[in-house]
Design a protein around this motif. Structure first.
Motif, short mmCIF file in Angstrom:
data_model
loop_
_atom_site.label_atom_id
_atom_site.label_comp_id
_atom_site.label_asym_id
_atom_site.label_seq_id
_atom_site.Cartn_x
_atom_site.Cartn_y
_atom_site.Cartn_z
N UNK A 91 -27.68 -55.11 -27.73
CA UNK A 91 -28.01 -55.03 -29.24
C UNK A 91 -29.04 -55.76 -29.07
N UNK A 92 -29.23 -56.69 -27.60
CA UNK A 92 -30.73 -57.38 -27.88
C UNK A 92 -31.39 -56.90 -27.33
N UNK A 93 -31.20 -56.10 -26.35
CA UNK A 93 -32.39 -55.11 -26.05
C UNK A 93 -33.60 -54.05 -26.68
N UNK A 94 -32.25 -54.02 -27.95
CA UNK A 94 -33.21 -52.62 -29.05
C UNK A 94 -33.60 -52.73 -30.00
N UNK A 95 -33.15 -54.11 -30.23
CA UNK A 95 -33.84 -55.46 -31.31
C UNK A 95 -35.45 -55.69 -30.65
N UNK A 96 -35.46 -56.34 -29.46
CA UNK A 96 -36.49 -57.12 -28.90
C UNK A 96 -37.50 -55.58 -28.75
N UNK A 97 -36.69 -54.66 -27.53
CA UNK A 97 -37.90 -54.20 -26.59
C UNK A 97 -37.87 -52.52 -27.74
N UNK A 98 -37.17 -52.39 -28.79
CA UNK A 98 -37.94 -50.81 -29.15
C UNK A 98 -38.45 -50.73 -30.31
#
Length: 178
Positions: A91-98
């Motif tokens: 969730x963190x990766x999708x929210x922050x790196x997208x």
């Protein structure tokens, strides 16, 4: 849809959920609660597994990085799959790196449900046994198979051609019994 538009829409959804105080169970991320993988698209071609690891471990412990490469040249195809030890890290990766910029390219990071990693490369003997078990390639028998080694069926020339009932084999006299 344009990549930047998709990134902005995702950010709006996340902001709206935050404003409304929506719980983790009701979030759109909950649909992917059983998958610890994220898809990384549009990554620079000169990025390595180590580079991806360095970028993605900011949001949790990475347990698998599968940078998809061309079998012939070994060069990156520009996308990868990254697995986290804890699914919440996705969730963190999708929210922050997208939509983040990596080496001058805007990358796309999405949840990946139902990701099945391909088995490690098999040796030639194991591949051949599997091909034999599937049977002989009919197109190869007609000299029409263009897939070569990538064909999933056997190309064993010693196997007998399948002849429809009522037809004879080459060199066989009709009516003779062996």
């Amino acid at each position: 849809m344009n990549l930047l538009t998709m990134v902005k829409l995702t950010q709006r959804i996340n902001a709206k959920e935050l404003d409304l105080g929506i719980s983790d169970e009701a979030s759109w991320h909950a649909k992917f609660k059983d998958s610890a993988y994220v898809y990384v698209g549009r990554s620079p071609y000169d990025l390595t597994e180590g580079d991806l690891l360095a970028v993605f471990e900011q949001y949790g412990e990475v347990v698998d990085v599968n940078l998809v490469r061309d079998k012939g040249t070994g060069k990156s195809k520009g996308f990868a799959f990254v697995a986290y030890e804890d699914q919440r890290s996705t969730n963190l990766a999708v929210d922050n790196l997208n939509g983040a910029k990596v080496l001058g390219r805007i990358i796309k990071v999405e949840h990946r449900g139902e990701y099945l990693k391909r088995e490690e490369e098999e040796d030639d003997e194991t591949k051949e046994k599997k091909r034999e078990a599937r049977g002989v390639c009919r197109a190869f028998q007609r000299r029409e198979c263009t897939r070569g080694d990538s064909c999933k069926f056997s190309h064993d020339e010693n196997r007998e051609l399948l002849i429809p009932v009522g037809e004879t084999k080459i060199g066989e006299v009709p009516g003779e019994i062996e």
